[in-house]
Design a protein around this motif. Structure first.
Motif, short mmCIF file in Angstrom:
data_model
loop_
_atom_site.label_atom_id
_atom_site.label_comp_id
_atom_site.label_asym_id
_atom_site.label_seq_id
_atom_site.Cartn_x
_atom_site.Cartn_y
_atom_site.Cartn_z
N UNK A 208 3.09 -9.92 89.60
CA UNK A 208 2.56 -10.18 88.29
C UNK A 208 1.87 -11.37 87.86
N UNK A 209 0.86 -11.46 87.48
CA UNK A 209 0.13 -12.53 86.89
C UNK A 209 -0.22 -12.55 85.65
N UNK A 233 -9.73 0.39 90.05
CA UNK A 233 -9.97 -1.07 89.83
C UNK A 233 -9.14 -1.68 88.91
N UNK A 234 -9.09 -3.04 88.73
CA UNK A 234 -8.08 -3.49 87.60
C UNK A 234 -8.93 -3.40 86.21
N UNK A 235 -10.18 -3.72 86.40
CA UNK A 235 -10.73 -3.81 85.09
C UNK A 235 -10.60 -2.16 84.29
N UNK A 236 -10.55 -1.09 85.40
CA UNK A 236 -10.55 0.27 84.60
C UNK A 236 -8.98 0.20 84.08
N UNK A 237 -7.90 -0.04 84.89
CA UNK A 237 -6.58 -0.06 84.40
C UNK A 237 -6.53 -0.74 83.10
N UNK A 238 -7.30 -1.78 82.65
CA UNK A 238 -7.38 -2.40 81.56
C UNK A 238 -8.05 -1.43 80.40
N UNK A 250 -11.86 -9.62 88.89
CA UNK A 250 -10.61 -10.10 88.61
C UNK A 250 -10.28 -10.70 87.46
N UNK A 251 -10.22 -10.06 86.11
CA UNK A 251 -10.18 -10.25 84.96
C UNK A 251 -8.67 -10.87 84.49
N UNK A 252 -8.81 -12.02 83.75
CA UNK A 252 -8.02 -12.60 83.33
C UNK A 252 -7.74 -12.76 81.56
N UNK A 253 -8.60 -12.18 81.21
CA UNK A 253 -8.91 -12.03 79.54
C UNK A 253 -9.27 -10.58 79.07
N UNK A 254 -8.23 -10.30 78.22
CA UNK A 254 -8.93 -8.79 77.67
C UNK A 254 -8.88 -8.86 76.18
#
Length: 294
Positions: A208-209, A233-238, A250-254
């Motif tokens: 977890x990050x 992909x991570x951005x699609x999971x968001x 590598x998104x860190x903000x949403x």
């Protein structure tokens, strides 16, 4: 030389017919020949004097312009005050209330009660005598409450995290003995698993990050674990959670979709800028942080 006798003055109604005379006009035609034209002026017709029975109609009152009695032979229906099948009801005069005329005068006798209840909500409120968590499976001390949940029930930290697995963007605060201070669900132990349905474990556990999620109620720092067992992909999971990633790498903000819609409406109606809108979210999250930023 004898002086011509003056013609008597004729009034508007006492008049005589003018004697029509013929006037000879000499006109030159197109072939330069003189032509004589006899012209007779038009007869002037004056109105006849009124008879003794006719009187000028008075224009002082509007009721004299229309007399229903004089039109009984012309009108096909009889003029009455009521129509068959229709009942005329007089409109009652609207009531006037002191609360609508002078609203502050109505509020003044209750201002002390308003202030007492506002201070009552700042403290433990209805749970001022509850010392332990009300959940039957827990006997820990009740010291955490949610500011966004209805009722603001006091729970222990573990039960608060369990209750908010479906609401990870709520704001919580902890009781210190004298007052409530700001706290976070992440500090209480909340961890989100992305890429799966709620409660479904991931086969490939990833570390977890931290992820900063901005919502309409402020800025939240969460601990999230992206799914590694599916090629998503991570951005699609968001995006599948209705969280707009700030970057696809590598998104860190949403940003939540509700936040983007809220800013869109306020920008259209109030012409608010993105900077001012973000500053208001900072103040909503922590007023001390917003006041320290110049």
């Amino acid at each position: 030389m004898a002086r011509a006798k003056k013609r008597p003055h004729l009034s508007l109604y006492e008049h005589e017919d003018d004697e029509s005379t013929t006037t000879t006009v000499h006109q030159i035609s197109g072939d330069w020949r003189r032509r004589r034209i006899n012209s007779r002026p038009a007869r002037i017709v004056r109105p006849s004097p009124p008879s003794n029975q006719q009187q000028p109609v008075a224009q002082d009152t509007p009721n004299d312009l229309f007399d229903p009695a004089s039109y009984q032979d012309v009108l096909p229906v009889e003029i009455t005050d009521q129509i068959e099948g229709i009942t005329v009801v007089a409109k009652e005069k609207a009531r006037r209330y002191e609360s609508s005329d002078v609203p502050l005068k109505t509020f003044l006798p209750y201002r002390d009660e308003y202030l007492d209840d506002m201070l009552f909500c700042e403290g433990r409120g209805l749970y001022m005598h509850s010392k332990t968590c009300p959940r039957p499976c827990c006997s820990n001390q009740a010291e955490v409450r949610c500011k966004d949940c209805f009722g603001r029930e006091l729970l222990c930290g573990g039960c608060m995290v369990t209750e908010h697995t479906r609401h990870p963007l709520h704001r919580v605060e902890s009781w210190t003995g004298t007052q409530f201070v700001r706290n976070t669900l992440t500090a209480l132990g909340l961890r989100l698993q992305l890429g799966h349905r709620l409660g479904e474990p991931c086969q490939n556990h990833s570390e977890a990050r931290e992820l900063m999620v901005i919502d309409v109620n402020g800025i939240h720092e969460l601990k999230v674990a992206f799914c590694g067992c599916r090629p998503v992909e991570e951005y699609r999971q968001l995006l599948q959670l209705r969280w707009w990633p700030a970057t696809p790498l590598l998104p860190r903000t949403a940003f939540t979709f509700n936040l983007l819609r809220q800013f869109h409406y306020q920008n259209l109606q109030g012409n608010i800028t993105a900077f001012d809108f973000y500053r208001s979210l900072e103040f909503l999250t922590d007023g001390r942080l917003s006041s320290a930023i110049p």
